[in-house]
Enzyme design. Structure first.
Site, mmCIF file in Angstrom:
data_model
loop_
_atom_site.group_PDB
_atom_site.id
_atom_site.type_symbol
_atom_site.label_atom_id
_atom_site.label_comp_id
_atom_site.label_asym_id
_atom_site.label_seq_id
_atom_site.Cartn_x
_atom_site.Cartn_y
_atom_site.Cartn_z
ATOM 1 N N ASN A 15 8.881 81.353 19.811
ATOM 2 C CA ASN A 15 8.431 80.837 21.101
ATOM 3 C C ASN A 15 8.795 79.352 21.157
ATOM 4 O O ASN A 15 8.163 78.532 20.507
ATOM 5 C CB ASN A 15 6.912 81.041 21.211
ATOM 6 C CG ASN A 15 6.314 80.362 22.431
ATOM 7 O OD1 ASN A 15 7.037 79.969 23.351
ATOM 8 N ND2 ASN A 15 4.993 80.232 22.439
ATOM 9 N N TRP A 16 9.815 79.036 21.948
ATOM 10 C CA TRP A 16 10.314 77.662 21.979
ATOM 11 C C TRP A 16 9.447 76.733 22.831
ATOM 12 O O TRP A 16 9.664 75.521 22.837
ATOM 13 C CB TRP A 16 11.754 77.637 22.495
ATOM 14 C CG TRP A 16 12.755 78.272 21.577
ATOM 15 C CD1 TRP A 16 12.505 78.988 20.433
ATOM 16 C CD2 TRP A 16 14.184 78.246 21.721
ATOM 17 N NE1 TRP A 16 13.686 79.407 19.872
ATOM 18 C CE2 TRP A 16 14.734 78.960 20.642
ATOM 19 C CE3 TRP A 16 15.055 77.680 22.678
ATOM 20 C CZ2 TRP A 16 16.111 79.126 20.480
ATOM 21 C CZ3 TRP A 16 16.418 77.856 22.507
ATOM 22 C CH2 TRP A 16 16.943 78.566 21.416
ATOM 23 N N LYS A 17 8.519 77.314 23.596
ATOM 24 C CA LYS A 17 7.643 76.509 24.471
ATOM 25 C C LYS A 17 8.487 75.600 25.367
ATOM 26 O O LYS A 17 9.612 75.976 25.719
ATOM 27 C CB LYS A 17 6.624 75.730 23.619
ATOM 28 C CG LYS A 17 5.923 76.649 22.610
ATOM 29 C CD LYS A 17 4.742 76.039 21.931
ATOM 30 C CE LYS A 17 4.131 77.050 20.958
ATOM 31 N NZ LYS A 17 2.926 76.577 20.310
ATOM 32 N N HIS A 31 -0.429 83.550 26.216
ATOM 33 C CA HIS A 31 -0.391 82.536 25.149
ATOM 34 C C HIS A 31 -1.560 81.570 25.310
ATOM 35 O O HIS A 31 -1.940 81.229 26.435
ATOM 36 C CB HIS A 31 0.939 81.785 25.162
ATOM 37 C CG HIS A 31 1.115 80.939 23.956
ATOM 38 N ND1 HIS A 31 0.546 79.695 23.845
ATOM 39 C CD2 HIS A 31 1.747 81.179 22.776
ATOM 40 C CE1 HIS A 31 0.825 79.208 22.641
ATOM 41 N NE2 HIS A 31 1.553 80.082 21.988
ATOM 42 N N GLU A 65 -1.806 78.510 25.113
ATOM 43 C CA GLU A 65 -1.532 77.311 25.929
ATOM 44 C C GLU A 65 -1.585 77.650 27.415
ATOM 45 O O GLU A 65 -1.989 76.824 28.237
ATOM 46 C CB GLU A 65 -0.175 76.712 25.522
ATOM 47 C CG GLU A 65 -0.270 76.032 24.158
ATOM 48 C CD GLU A 65 0.984 76.107 23.314
ATOM 49 O OE1 GLU A 65 2.083 76.328 23.857
ATOM 50 O OE2 GLU A 65 0.864 75.941 22.083
ATOM 51 N N GLU A 87 -3.252 85.147 17.584
ATOM 52 C CA GLU A 87 -2.996 83.739 17.305
ATOM 53 C C GLU A 87 -4.296 82.948 17.387
ATOM 54 O O GLU A 87 -4.724 82.563 18.480
ATOM 55 C CB GLU A 87 -2.008 83.179 18.334
ATOM 56 C CG GLU A 87 -0.672 83.889 18.346
ATOM 57 C CD GLU A 87 0.425 83.005 18.932
ATOM 58 O OE1 GLU A 87 1.386 82.717 18.202
ATOM 59 O OE2 GLU A 87 0.302 82.583 20.090
ATOM 60 N N GLY A 114 0.088 75.168 16.071
ATOM 61 C CA GLY A 114 0.640 73.820 16.125
ATOM 62 C C GLY A 114 -0.163 72.802 15.321
ATOM 63 O O GLY A 114 0.062 71.604 15.428
ATOM 64 N N SER A 169 1.197 78.401 12.995
ATOM 65 C CA SER A 169 1.717 77.630 11.862
ATOM 66 C C SER A 169 2.363 78.487 10.774
ATOM 67 O O SER A 169 2.245 78.183 9.595
ATOM 68 C CB SER A 169 0.616 76.732 11.269
ATOM 69 O OG SER A 169 0.156 75.809 12.248
ATOM 70 N N GLY A 175 6.090 79.254 16.553
ATOM 71 C CA GLY A 175 6.279 78.133 17.479
ATOM 72 C C GLY A 175 7.149 77.066 16.855
ATOM 73 O O GLY A 175 8.377 77.147 16.858
ATOM 74 N N GLY A 176 6.533 76.042 16.290
ATOM 75 C CA GLY A 176 7.245 74.882 15.755
ATOM 76 C C GLY A 176 8.422 75.229 14.851
ATOM 77 O O GLY A 176 9.530 74.689 15.003
HETATM 78 P P1 PGA Z 1 3.039 77.309 15.881
HETATM 79 O O1 PGA Z 1 2.901 78.044 17.303
HETATM 80 O O2 PGA Z 1 3.878 78.230 15.024
HETATM 81 O O3 PGA Z 1 3.734 76.017 16.190
HETATM 82 O O4 PGA Z 1 1.676 77.134 15.359
HETATM 83 C C1 PGA Z 1 2.679 79.425 17.371
HETATM 84 C C2 PGA Z 1 2.607 79.843 18.815
HETATM 85 O O5 PGA Z 1 2.163 79.049 19.649
HETATM 86 O O6 PGA Z 1 2.984 80.972 19.162
#
Ligand code: PGA
Length: 249
Positions: free
Chosen positions: A9-11, A94, A96, A166, A172, A212, A233-234
């Site tokens: 997930n590149w956000k 998600h 966010e 999640e 993050g 993470s 994510g990251g």
């Molecule tokens: P993260 O994000 O790996 O940076 O913790 C995961 C996600 O938001 O799907």
């Protein structure tokens, strides 16, 4: 056997040329695997990503969509629009989107319905916040998110669903759920689905862990029996890291 999936997930990261560059690196670095590998660039770069990956087994997926087919929803994107450029899968719910854009279970249920109606696959995200875990409410919160967002669908529609657990406190933050915490929750999720539907449905659904995941912890997390892959994510923004995580599956 359940499908294994690693999805990046590149956000809100990577402009057009950065997207092309990262995809070029991923094409050369992602190892051969029987798992499904997905990347979710931002909306404006989806079409170019689909073209660039046309001969790759990696799938391009969307990070969000609107529930309506079309109409006066300025700034929004429909299932049909995504499908018209070759997108078959969408991430919904998600944390966010829930936290910053006010997406609640009722809205997500409508989005799920719209995606399923359009024959898309849904990666449905959910997970508790830190205070829920501290107050020992995490199972209840997760159960409620599943019931309200998803459990209205028919048994047959579960083929189109991938779950992504999640925990918000691990997204993050560099803090990961321990492999045991992930396994415990994934087993609970499967039990909850078995209770609401049946054992067969519960055993079939792919449940990803997100929060993470890094090359250094992916192996251990993915080794748990009810963890079928990860939503990354990251670490999905660095080709070497993402490739290492794919290798771990
Ligand atoms: P993260 O994000 O790996 O940076 O913790 C995961 C996600 O938001 O799907």
């Amino acid at each position: 056997m359940r499908n294994k999936i690693v999805a990046g997930n590149w956000k809100m990261n990577n402009n057009s040329s950065e997207t092309a560059e990262l995809l070029t690196q991923l094409i050369s670095k992602i190892p051969e695997t029987t798992a499904e590998v997905m990347v979710a660039p931002t909306f404006v770069n989806l079409a170019q990503a689909v073209k660039q990956l046309s001969t790759s087994s990696m799938e391009v997926v969307a990070q969000n969509m609107h529930f309506a087919e079309n109409g006066a929803y300025t700034g929004e994107i429909s299932a049909n629009m995504l499908q018209s450029i070759g997108i078959k899968t969408v991430i919904l719910g998600h944390s966010e989107r829930r936290a910053y854009f006010g997406e609640d279970d009722a809205l997500l249920a409508k989005k799920v319905d719209a995606a399923l109606k359009a024959n898309m696959r849904v990666i449905f995200c959910f997970g508790e916040e830190l205070q829920d875990r501290k107050s020992d409410n995490h199972f209840k919160v997760v159960e409620t998110q599943l019931k309200n967002g998803l459990f209205h669908i028919d048994k047959g529609q579960w083929k189109q669903i991938v779950l992504a657990y999640e925990p918000v406190w691990a997204i993050g933050t560099g803090e990961t759920a321990s492999p045991e915490q992930a396994q415990e929750m994934h087993a609970f999720i499967r039990k909850t689905i078995a209770g609401a539907y049946d054992q067969e449905t519960a055993e079939m659904v792919t449940i990803l862990y997100g929060g993470s995941v890094k090359p250094g912890n992916a192996n251990e997390i993915f080794s748990k029996p009810d963890v079928d892959g990860g939503l990354i994510g990251g670490a999905a923004l660095a080709a070497d890291d993402f490739a290492a995580i794919v290798a771990a599956i």
